[in-house]
Design a protein around this motif. Structure first.
Motif, PDB file in Angstrom:
ATOM      1  N   ARG A 179      11.215  -7.710 -12.898  1.00 44.57           N
ATOM      2  CA  ARG A 179      10.681  -6.391 -13.234  1.00 44.57           C
ATOM      3  C   ARG A 179      11.781  -5.575 -13.920  1.00 44.57           C
ATOM      4  O   ARG A 179      12.897  -5.484 -13.405  1.00 44.57           O
ATOM      5  CB  ARG A 179      10.211  -5.673 -11.967  1.00 44.57           C
ATOM      6  CG  ARG A 179       9.023  -6.352 -11.304  1.00 44.57           C
ATOM      7  CD  ARG A 179       8.624  -5.661 -10.019  1.00 44.57           C
ATOM      8  NE  ARG A 179       9.619  -5.858  -8.962  1.00 44.57           N
ATOM      9  CZ  ARG A 179       9.517  -5.365  -7.739  1.00 44.57           C
ATOM     10  NH1 ARG A 179       8.465  -4.624  -7.415  1.00 44.57           N
ATOM     11  NH2 ARG A 179      10.443  -5.597  -6.837  1.00 44.57           N
ATOM     12  N   PRO A 215       3.086   0.792 -16.716  1.00 49.48           N
ATOM     13  CA  PRO A 215       2.925  -0.659 -16.551  1.00 49.48           C
ATOM     14  C   PRO A 215       3.757  -1.422 -17.571  1.00 49.48           C
ATOM     15  O   PRO A 215       3.732  -1.115 -18.767  1.00 49.48           O
ATOM     16  CB  PRO A 215       1.430  -0.867 -16.798  1.00 49.48           C
ATOM     17  CG  PRO A 215       1.054   0.244 -17.735  1.00 49.48           C
ATOM     18  CD  PRO A 215       1.920   1.423 -17.351  1.00 49.48           C
ATOM     19  N   ARG A 216       4.473  -2.426 -17.110  1.00 45.07           N
ATOM     20  CA  ARG A 216       5.286  -3.245 -18.007  1.00 45.07           C
ATOM     21  C   ARG A 216       5.278  -4.687 -17.519  1.00 45.07           C
ATOM     22  O   ARG A 216       5.387  -4.927 -16.306  1.00 45.07           O
ATOM     23  CB  ARG A 216       6.734  -2.741 -18.064  1.00 45.07           C
ATOM     24  CG  ARG A 216       6.881  -1.417 -18.795  1.00 45.07           C
ATOM     25  CD  ARG A 216       8.285  -0.864 -18.651  1.00 45.07           C
ATOM     26  NE  ARG A 216       8.411   0.400 -19.360  1.00 45.07           N
ATOM     27  CZ  ARG A 216       8.932   0.526 -20.571  1.00 45.07           C
ATOM     28  NH1 ARG A 216       9.377  -0.533 -21.207  1.00 45.07           N
ATOM     29  NH2 ARG A 216       9.011   1.704 -21.147  1.00 45.07           N
ATOM     30  N   ARG A 221      10.606   5.868 -11.368  1.00 50.64           N
ATOM     31  CA  ARG A 221       9.357   5.378 -10.813  1.00 50.64           C
ATOM     32  C   ARG A 221       8.495   6.515 -10.256  1.00 50.64           C
ATOM     33  O   ARG A 221       9.001   7.572  -9.883  1.00 50.64           O
ATOM     34  CB  ARG A 221       9.614   4.377  -9.681  1.00 50.64           C
ATOM     35  CG  ARG A 221      10.534   3.223  -9.995  1.00 50.64           C
ATOM     36  CD  ARG A 221      10.261   2.543 -11.306  1.00 50.64           C
ATOM     37  NE  ARG A 221       8.858   2.424 -11.618  1.00 50.64           N
ATOM     38  CZ  ARG A 221       8.364   2.514 -12.851  1.00 50.64           C
ATOM     39  NH1 ARG A 221       9.156   2.704 -13.878  1.00 50.64           N
ATOM     40  NH2 ARG A 221       7.066   2.405 -13.058  1.00 50.64           N
ATOM     41  N   ASN A 273      11.291  -2.316 -15.212  1.00 48.31           N
ATOM     42  CA  ASN A 273      11.016  -0.871 -15.246  1.00 48.31           C
ATOM     43  C   ASN A 273      11.408  -0.227 -13.922  1.00 48.31           C
ATOM     44  O   ASN A 273      10.615   0.433 -13.259  1.00 48.31           O
ATOM     45  CB  ASN A 273       9.539  -0.606 -15.549  1.00 48.31           C
ATOM     46  CG  ASN A 273       8.604  -1.394 -14.635  1.00 48.31           C
ATOM     47  OD1 ASN A 273       9.000  -2.369 -13.992  1.00 48.31           O
ATOM     48  ND2 ASN A 273       7.354  -0.989 -14.578  1.00 48.31           N
ATOM     49  N   ILE A 292      -2.324   3.111 -13.696  1.00 48.26           N
ATOM     50  CA  ILE A 292      -1.034   2.478 -13.435  1.00 48.26           C
ATOM     51  C   ILE A 292       0.043   3.291 -14.137  1.00 48.26           C
ATOM     52  O   ILE A 292      -0.034   3.528 -15.347  1.00 48.26           O
ATOM     53  CB  ILE A 292      -0.995   1.021 -13.921  1.00 48.26           C
ATOM     54  CG1 ILE A 292      -2.109   0.210 -13.255  1.00 48.26           C
ATOM     55  CG2 ILE A 292       0.363   0.388 -13.611  1.00 48.26           C
ATOM     56  CD1 ILE A 292      -2.203  -1.229 -13.758  1.00 48.26           C
ATOM     57  N   ARG A 325       6.631  -8.440 -16.674  1.00 48.90           N
ATOM     58  CA  ARG A 325       7.919  -8.980 -16.237  1.00 48.90           C
ATOM     59  C   ARG A 325       8.572  -9.751 -17.386  1.00 48.90           C
ATOM     60  O   ARG A 325       7.884 -10.333 -18.225  1.00 48.90           O
ATOM     61  CB  ARG A 325       7.737  -9.901 -15.033  1.00 48.90           C
ATOM     62  CG  ARG A 325       7.284  -9.162 -13.782  1.00 48.90           C
ATOM     63  CD  ARG A 325       7.442 -10.023 -12.553  1.00 48.90           C
ATOM     64  NE  ARG A 325       7.075  -9.295 -11.334  1.00 48.90           N
ATOM     65  CZ  ARG A 325       7.550  -9.580 -10.141  1.00 48.90           C
ATOM     66  NH1 ARG A 325       8.411 -10.576  -9.974  1.00 48.90           N
ATOM     67  NH2 ARG A 325       7.169  -8.881  -9.078  1.00 48.90           N
ATOM     68  N   SER A 347       3.732  -1.885  -7.652  1.00 44.89           N
ATOM     69  CA  SER A 347       2.445  -2.558  -7.426  1.00 44.89           C
ATOM     70  C   SER A 347       2.099  -3.519  -8.549  1.00 44.89           C
ATOM     71  O   SER A 347       0.931  -3.659  -8.926  1.00 44.89           O
ATOM     72  CB  SER A 347       1.335  -1.504  -7.278  1.00 44.89           C
ATOM     73  OG  SER A 347       1.612  -0.597  -6.241  1.00 44.89           O
ATOM     74  N   ASP A 348       3.105  -4.200  -9.074  1.00 50.28           N
ATOM     75  CA  ASP A 348       2.859  -5.024 -10.261  1.00 50.28           C
ATOM     76  C   ASP A 348       2.207  -6.366  -9.952  1.00 50.28           C
ATOM     77  O   ASP A 348       1.892  -7.123 -10.868  1.00 50.28           O
ATOM     78  CB  ASP A 348       4.163  -5.243 -11.042  1.00 50.28           C
ATOM     79  CG  ASP A 348       5.057  -6.294 -10.408  1.00 50.28           C
ATOM     80  OD1 ASP A 348       5.092  -6.366  -9.168  1.00 50.28           O
ATOM     81  OD2 ASP A 348       5.718  -7.032 -11.156  1.00 50.28           O
ATOM     82  N   CYS A 349       1.978  -6.669  -8.678  1.00 51.63           N
ATOM     83  CA  CYS A 349       1.398  -7.973  -8.324  1.00 51.63           C
ATOM     84  C   CYS A 349      -0.121  -7.937  -8.168  1.00 51.63           C
ATOM     85  O   CYS A 349      -0.726  -8.971  -7.865  1.00 51.63           O
ATOM     86  CB  CYS A 349       2.024  -8.491  -7.024  1.00 51.63           C
ATOM     87  SG  CYS A 349       3.768  -8.935  -7.199  1.00 51.63           S
ATOM     88  N   GLY A 403       3.702   1.032 -11.643  1.00 53.67           N
ATOM     89  CA  GLY A 403       3.730  -0.255 -12.313  1.00 53.67           C
ATOM     90  C   GLY A 403       4.835  -1.164 -11.844  1.00 53.67           C
ATOM     91  O   GLY A 403       4.759  -2.387 -12.050  1.00 53.67           O
ATOM     92  N   TYR A 404       5.862  -0.617 -11.233  1.00 52.02           N
ATOM     93  CA  TYR A 404       6.938  -1.430 -10.680  1.00 52.02           C
ATOM     94  C   TYR A 404       6.629  -1.832  -9.238  1.00 52.02           C
ATOM     95  O   TYR A 404       6.734  -2.990  -8.865  1.00 52.02           O
ATOM     96  CB  TYR A 404       8.252  -0.642 -10.734  1.00 52.02           C
ATOM     97  CG  TYR A 404       9.452  -1.368 -10.160  1.00 52.02           C
ATOM     98  CD1 TYR A 404      10.204  -2.233 -10.938  1.00 52.02           C
ATOM     99  CD2 TYR A 404       9.843  -1.166  -8.839  1.00 52.02           C
ATOM    100  CE1 TYR A 404      11.311  -2.889 -10.417  1.00 52.02           C
ATOM    101  CE2 TYR A 404      10.952  -1.812  -8.306  1.00 52.02           C
ATOM    102  CZ  TYR A 404      11.679  -2.673  -9.104  1.00 52.02           C
ATOM    103  OH  TYR A 404      12.765  -3.323  -8.578  1.00 52.02           O
TER     104      TYR A 404
END
Length: 402
Positions: A105, A97-98, A111, A107, A94, A100, A74-76, A71-72
């Motif tokens: 970011r 996932p968190r 990882r 988180n 994911i 922004r 690949s957050d885009c 989630g960090y």
């Protein structure tokens, strides 16, 4: 899962995206039963799009597919990218996932940093290469130098079991029936799949590195992108050099994260004074996490030798005892040294000595204490969120009348 040596494997070194991506995509396109894929970074670029298309086509053939991204890292990824996968039947997960916060970011700790692929219990890939175009030379000066291993043989089932349990939490479920001899010995190499987590295997990767350093007879070569290891590992490297082992480190000279280079350089004097030879790779950013020792010991994986990888992140390496594979990796690293590295030489002077003393006290206090401090960082149960397929849009009143 307890790590165990498996014999009779074929292991192939894959250097950079040019070698890695075609092999993975080919394996997915040939899949008939199952694909398990974990990665820290998946970008919506030419590499990510090709992977996405290969996965969609495999799912449409009836292949069972689980994809896990961090989630960090690949957050885009947007809904359209993921939705096309889940709509085709890919189970997309994911890790933690968190959203922004004010564009940042939040988180960053603990990882899922592993890079694993298993296809049909027949072939597996373990390494440090993410699914992004910056692992291709055509990306330009910022293209990353990195490595992965392709494995066939009994070790594949260990990697498969780990990857499926990571997705389903060890719960029993019906898995695709294998076709053909998944466990048949296919080569000469012994291989060990070793992981790091924040539970029972928190030091496993570091322990295998240290064991290799302590038993080395004549040569150690380590190429690592983010080098700021624990005190005990540093001590093992120094001790190896002092007993006559030729110890060479290849570290970042053109870093993608300058702070990582600054951290590593605080250790140079300590290592150089024991006879360790240090090179900085200056062609492009170094992203590799590999090592070879003597004639037949090598490791390739996702784990850096820094506090994040050794004390916080979830990592996966493969350790190999195979002369041909070790020689291939050594030859690749020798080429880096000869063509693209600068050797670091000791510097002298009173000012240097005082600065070394100051940094030494601060740095080694940190390295000695960090494993204990890491326990104070957030230690929540890892959240793995499955993304559901997009729901069909309800027809409007006008559409109903048409």
């Amino acid at each position: 899962m307890t790590a165990a040596w498996r014999h009779g494997n074929t292991v192939c070194l894959l250097e950079n995206g040019e070698a890695f991506f075609p092999r993975v995509f080919e394996a997915i396109r040939a899949a008939r039963q199952e694909v398990l894929l974990e990665t820290f970074i998946l970008f919506d670029d030419k590499v990510g799009q090709e992977l996405r298309q290969a996965l969609i086509e495999a799912a449409q053939r009836g292949v069972e597919i689980d994809v896990t991204v961090d989630g960090y890292g690949s957050d885009c990824l947007d809904e359209a990218f993921i939705g096309g996968l889940t709509e085709a039947g890919v189970r997309f997960h994911i890790f933690d996932p968190r959203p922004r916060v004010f564009g940042f970011r939040v988180n960053a700790l603990r990882r899922m940093h592993r890079k694993i692929v298993v296809v049909d219990s027949q072939v597996a890939f373990v390494g440090g290469i993410n699914y992004s175009a910056d692992h291709l030379a055509e990306f330009g000066p910022d293209a990353k130098q990195d490595y992965a291993a392709q494995l066939q043989g009994p070790i594949v089932e260990d990697i498969r079991r780990f990857a499926r349990d990571a997705v389903h939490g060890g719960r029993r479920r019906r898995w695709p029936r294998r076709r053909g001899p998944a466990h048949a010995a296919s080569g000469e190499g012994a291989a060990l799949f070793v992981t790091r987590d924040n539970d029972r295997h928190s030091t496993d990767i570091e322990r295998y590195y240290r064991a290799g350093f302590r038993t080395a007879q004549h040569e150690i070569i380590v190429a690592n992108a983010y080098f700021f290891p624990g005190y005990r590992l540093l001590r093992d490297l120094r001790n190896a050099a002092r007993r006559g082992v030729r110890v060479r480190l290849i570290l970042q000279g053109e870093p993608d994260m300058p702070i990582a280079q600054l951290a590593a350089r605080t250790l140079y004097d300590y290592l150089l004074s024991a006879g360790v030879i240090i090179y900085e790779y200056c062609e492009r950013p170094l992203h590799g996490k590999v090592a070879c020792i003597d004639d037949e010991w090598a490791t390739v994986g996702s784990s850096n030798l820094d506090p994040l990888s050794l004390a916080l992140n979830l990592e996966a390496n493969v350790v190999v005892r195979d002369q041909a594979f070790t020689a291939e990796l050594r030859d690749s690293l020798e080429e880096l040294i000869q063509r693209h590295c600068r050797r670091i030489t000791p510097q002298h002077g009173m000012k240097r000595v005082l600065r070394r003393l100051w940094f030494g006290v601060a740095v080694f206090h940190f390295l000695h204490r960090f494993p204990a401090w890491a326990a104070a960082f957030p230690s929540r149960d890892p959240l793995l969120q499955r993304v559901e397929p997009p729901q069909p849009t309800a027809p409007t009143d006008e559409a109903r009348h048409d």
